[in-house]
Design an enzyme around this catalytic site. Structure first.
Site, PDB file in Angstrom:
ATOM      1  CE  LYS A 262      -4.229   1.464   2.392  1.00  0.00           C
ATOM      2  NZ  LYS A 262      -5.091   1.661   1.240  1.00  0.00           N
TER       3      LYS A 262
HETATM    4  C1  LIG Z   1      -6.587  -0.256  -3.980  1.00  0.00           C
HETATM    5  C2  LIG Z   1      -7.272  -0.835  -2.788  1.00  0.00           C
HETATM    6  N1  LIG Z   1      -7.784  -2.078  -2.874  1.00  0.00           N
HETATM    7  C3  LIG Z   1      -8.404  -2.647  -1.843  1.00  0.00           C
HETATM    8  C4  LIG Z   1      -8.571  -1.987  -0.642  1.00  0.00           C
HETATM    9  C5  LIG Z   1      -9.242  -2.660   0.503  1.00  0.00           C
HETATM   10  O1  LIG Z   1      -8.302  -3.014   1.474  1.00  0.00           O
HETATM   11  P1  LIG Z   1      -8.687  -3.163   3.000  1.00  0.00           P
HETATM   12  O2  LIG Z   1      -9.876  -4.040   3.052  1.00  0.00           O
HETATM   13  O3  LIG Z   1      -7.501  -3.792   3.624  1.00  0.00           O
HETATM   14  O4  LIG Z   1      -8.969  -1.805   3.511  1.00  0.00           O
HETATM   15  C6  LIG Z   1      -8.081  -0.690  -0.502  1.00  0.00           C
HETATM   16  C7  LIG Z   1      -8.259   0.043   0.737  1.00  0.00           C
HETATM   17  O5  LIG Z   1      -7.369   0.304   1.450  1.00  0.00           O
HETATM   18  C8  LIG Z   1      -7.396  -0.106  -1.596  1.00  0.00           C
HETATM   19  O6  LIG Z   1      -6.889   1.121  -1.507  1.00  0.00           O
END
Ligand SMILES: Cc1ncc(COP(=O)(O)O)c(C=O)c1O
Length: 311
Positions: free
Chosen positions: A156
Site C-alpha cells: 500500500k
Molecule cells: C486499492 C485498494 N484495494 C483494496 C482496498 C481494501 O483493502 P482493506 O480491506 O484492507 O482496507 C483498498 C483500501 O485500502 C485499496 O486502496
C-alpha cells in the site's frame, strides 16, 4: 474532515499543528511512503470504541515497508500500542479512521530507496461507519491497474494512489461513482480503493491475489463471513470484464467503503434489476454487527480502545 487534537509524529504524541514536514521531504517529492487505513467503531451501548483488525493492518504495513526497503525497528504489538495511545489521548467517542504512514523523511533529492531514514506518523479523524444506504454506479476504467513488476499493488504505497486517483476522477467526470480496473492482461483486478466480489449462479467469486490487487483485510473478512456464517466458499479466480455484466450480484469492499453494493456497471443494472442481492445483504448485515463488537463468532476482529481504562 475535522482535525484531531493530537497526532503521533517523530516518536511522540504532539498537537496537530506541530506535526509538519519539509518541502524537501523525500516522500513528498517521490511518493516513497506506505500507509494503512484502519477503522474504529463506536458502540454506544458498550461505551467502547472498537479498532477493527488492527494487527492485520499493521502486519500489512510492515510487509509494504519490507517491499520498499524500509525496515522499521518496530513490532506489530508496538504499533498497536501507539495506535491505542493515540485514540485514548484524543478521547474519541465516535467512529474514527486511523491513518498510519511510514515515509522516507530525508530532505534530499534523488529517486531511490536505500540509505534513507523511514519515519512513522499516525493520525485519526472522525468518520461515520454507517453501512451504505444504496448501491453505486460503477464503470470499467480506461486506466489499467498497475502491474506487480512495475509498481506492486500488494504494497500500500503512497505513490501508487495516483493510479487510483486517475481512475476515480475519470469515473466521476463520466457520471459514475467509482471505477473498476482491468489488469494489463485484460482481467478484472479491483476498484479504485476496494476489492471486488461477484455472485454468479450461487457462487461467490473474487479475483485472486495474482491479479494486481491490494490483498485486502476486508476481503479476508468477507471470505470468513461467507464461509462461517453463510456456508459459502469463495472461488478465487480470474474474472472476465463481461462476467461483470452478467453476474447476479456485485459488491466492493474495503476498510473505508465497508461493504458497498454495485447497482449498475457500465449502464447495465447488476442482476437485471440493480437491487441489493441476498448474498450481499447477508454479508453487509454480518459485517455491520462484527465491526461494532456485536458478533460473537467474529469477536476476535475487534480491539477495545478503552477497555479497563474507560469509565
Ligand atoms: C486499492 C485498494 N484495494 C483494496 C482496498 C481494501 O483493502 P482493506 O480491506 O484492507 O482496507 C483498498 C483500501 O485500502 C485499496 O486502496
Amino acid at each position: 474532515m475535522s482535525k484531531p487534537e493530537y497526532v503521533y509524529f517523530q516518536g511522540d504524541y504532539v498537537p496537530f499543528d506541530e506535526a509538519k514536514v519539509s518541502v524537501m521531504t523525500h516522500a513528498l517529492n517521490y511518493g516513497t511512503g506506505c500507509f494503512e487505513g484502519i477503522r474504529a467503531y463506536w458502540n454506544e451501548a458498550h461505551q467502547e470504541l472498537y479498532l477493527l483488525k488492527m494487527a492485520e493492518h499493521f502486519e500489512r504495513l510492515l510487509q509494504s515497508a519490507r517491499i520498499l526497503h524500509m525496515p522499521l525497528q518496530i513490532s506489530v504489538e508496538e504499533l498497536c500500542t501507539i495506535a491505542l495511545g493515540l485514540i485514548r489521548r484524543n478521547g474519541f467517542k465516535q467512529d474514527v479512521y486511523l491513518r498510519p504512514l511510514v515515509y522516507l523523511a530525508d530532505e534530499l533529492l534523488g529517486a531511490r530507496l536505500h540509505n534513507l531514514k523511514a519515519d512513522l506518523t499516525m493520525f485519526a479523524t472522525p468518520m461515520s461507519g454507517e453501512p451504505a444506504a444504496h448501491g453505486i454506479k460503477a464503470t470499467v476504467s480506461s486506466w489499467r491497474r498497475i502491474d506487480d513488476n512495475a509498481m506492486p499493488a500488494r504494497a500500500k504505497i503512497t505513490g501508487t494512489y495516483v493510479n487510483s486517483s486517475l481512475a476515480k476522477t475519470e469515473a466521476s467526470h463520466n457520471g459514475f461513482d467509482d471505477a473498476i480496473f482491468l489488469n494489463t492482461d485484460g482481467h478484472v483486478s479491483e476498484a479504485s480503493g476496494m476489492n471486488l466480489f461477484l455472485v454468479r449462479k450461487g457462487q461467490l467469486i473474487t479475483p485472486g491475489v495474482q491479479q494486481n490487487i491490494l490483498e485486502g483485510v476486508t476481503r479476508q473478512a468477507v471470505m470468513r463471513i461467507a464461509k462461517e456464517a453463510l456456508d459459502l466458499e469463495t472461488l478465487e479466480r480470474p474474472v472476465d470484464r463481461t462476467e461483470l455484466y452478467v453476474c447476479d450480484e456485485m459488491f466492493l469492499c474495503g476498510t473505508g467503503a465497508q461493504i458497498l453494493p454495485v447497482a449498475s456497471i457500465d449502464h447495465r443494472p447488476v442482476g437485471g434489476t440493480g437491487g441489493v442481492g441476498p448474498v450481499t445483504r447477508h454479508v453487509m448485515d454480518h459485517y455491520a454487527r462484527a465491526v461494532r463488537g456485536e458478533h460473537p463468532r467474529f469477536a476476535d476482529w475487534v480491539t477495545p480502545a478503552y477497555g479497563s481504562t474507560h469509565n
